[in-house]
Design an enzyme around this catalytic site. Structure first.
Site, mmCIF file in Angstrom:
data_model
loop_
_atom_site.group_PDB
_atom_site.id
_atom_site.type_symbol
_atom_site.label_atom_id
_atom_site.label_comp_id
_atom_site.label_asym_id
_atom_site.label_seq_id
_atom_site.Cartn_x
_atom_site.Cartn_y
_atom_site.Cartn_z
ATOM 1 N N ASN A 137 14.541 -38.356 -41.296
ATOM 2 C CA ASN A 137 14.701 -38.448 -42.753
ATOM 3 C C ASN A 137 13.418 -38.895 -43.443
ATOM 4 O OD1 ASN A 137 14.519 -41.131 -42.063
ATOM 5 N ND2 ASN A 137 16.541 -41.727 -42.816
ATOM 6 N N HIS A 139 11.496 -41.502 -42.528
ATOM 7 C CA HIS A 139 11.160 -42.927 -42.513
ATOM 8 C C HIS A 139 9.931 -43.180 -41.651
ATOM 9 C CE1 HIS A 139 14.136 -43.849 -38.974
ATOM 10 N NE2 HIS A 139 12.911 -43.850 -38.484
HETATM 11 C C1 GLP Z 1 12.598 -45.073 -35.158
HETATM 12 C C2 GLP Z 1 11.518 -46.163 -35.349
HETATM 13 C C3 GLP Z 1 10.240 -45.576 -35.825
HETATM 14 C C4 GLP Z 1 9.995 -44.315 -35.057
HETATM 15 C C5 GLP Z 1 10.978 -43.255 -35.491
HETATM 16 C C6 GLP Z 1 10.995 -42.027 -34.598
HETATM 17 O O1 GLP Z 1 13.791 -45.359 -35.764
HETATM 18 N N1 GLP Z 1 11.855 -47.248 -36.189
HETATM 19 O O2 GLP Z 1 9.201 -46.524 -35.702
HETATM 20 O O3 GLP Z 1 8.712 -43.831 -35.334
HETATM 21 O O4 GLP Z 1 12.259 -43.804 -35.664
HETATM 22 O O5 GLP Z 1 11.565 -42.303 -33.363
HETATM 23 P P1 GLP Z 1 11.444 -41.326 -32.130
HETATM 24 O O6 GLP Z 1 9.997 -41.306 -31.759
HETATM 25 O O7 GLP Z 1 12.297 -41.920 -31.057
HETATM 26 O O8 GLP Z 1 11.904 -39.999 -32.586
#
Ligand code: GLP
Length: 240
Positions: A137, A139
């Site tokens: 999304n 973030h």
């Molecule tokens: C998570 C973390 C982030 C991370 C993102 C992607 O919720 N808080 O710091 O970069 O979401 O995560 P992933 O690499 O497991 O897709």
């Protein structure tokens, strides 16, 4: 903002590990902003390999992690404390423990902990390189859509989209914490240089939006367009 497709996850992870390695070797008192998540696993694996192969002194390197879940004990396998130990600090056990910082998601007074962490970053920072993943999304850290662009380290209510996306790491969705403590968008923007990584088809929509969205608080990563030194590396799947 420069976006480069490095083809595969391995190539991109190795490239970013080399960037961190260069920063560490050329500036032995560097401050690094670290991230967790599936995206970073290979980056740390390659970084550990490079550091080990060359027996690099990292005792002067100071690290600040982006975020942590609220309410998971530090040795919970999905806590970011556990993740960092398993993927980096235990594998290359030469970091100075007093220079490793993560926010404490188990603090009794979470707001005070957020303030403490923010003050620490302001006092010791800015970080030289901040690495970032991106949520589906948009973030960054745990700054969900709608987060104030001036936000500092704060307590976050996770959106259902994030809880669902992160449930892949937990036994079931109900186990995913509902809150986290995260550097704010403004905290992240203080970094001298930011490197964002995204891999896999699931991130392709977020990458497309990142390219298309100028500055929109509903898509937090778009704030990176206003930073002077941001590099984004993707693989073929997320570049689709
Ligand atoms: C998570 C973390 C982030 C991370 C993102 C992607 O919720 N808080 O710091 O970069 O979401 O995560 P992933 O690499 O497991 O897709």
């Amino acid at each position: 903002m420069n976006i480069t497709n490095l083809g595969t996850r391995d190539y991109a992870s190795f490239y970013v590990a080399c960037e961190l390695y260069k920063q560490i070797t050329q500036h032995p008192h560097s401050k690094l902003g670290l991230a967790t998540g599936g995206t970073m696993i290979e980056v740390y694996r390659f970084l550990v390999e490079l550091l080990s192969r060359n027996n690099i002194d990292v005792s002067g390197i100071e690290t600040f992690n982006l975020d942590e879940y609220v309410g998971l004990v530090d040795n919970h396998e999905e806590s970011y404390h556990y993740y960092m130990n398993e993927n980096l600090f235990k594998r290359y056990p030469h970091f100075n423990a007093s220079l490793i910082h993560l926010p404490n998601g188990n603090a009794e007074r979470l707001d005070e902990e957020a303030q403490r962490y923010e003050a620490l970053i302001n006092q010791q920072g800015p970080v030289d390189i901040q690495i970032l993943g991106i949520g589906e999304n948009g973030h960054i850290g745990f700054n969900e859509p709608g987060t104030d662009i001036n936000s500092r380290t704060h307590i976050v209510d996770l959106t259902y989209s994030t809880i669902k996306a992160n449930s892949r790491y937990f036994e079931d969705e109900a186990e995913v914490p509902k809150q986290a403590i995260s550097m704010g968008l403004s905290t992240i923007m203080q970094a001298k240089k930011i490197i964002l990584l995204a891999f896999g088809e699931k991130k392709s929509i977020a990458i497309e939006k990142l390219l298309q969205t100028k500055l929109d608080s509903q898509f937090p990563a778009s704030i990176l367009h206003t930073h002077p030194n941001v590099e984004v590396y993707v693989d073929d799947a997320s570049a689709q």
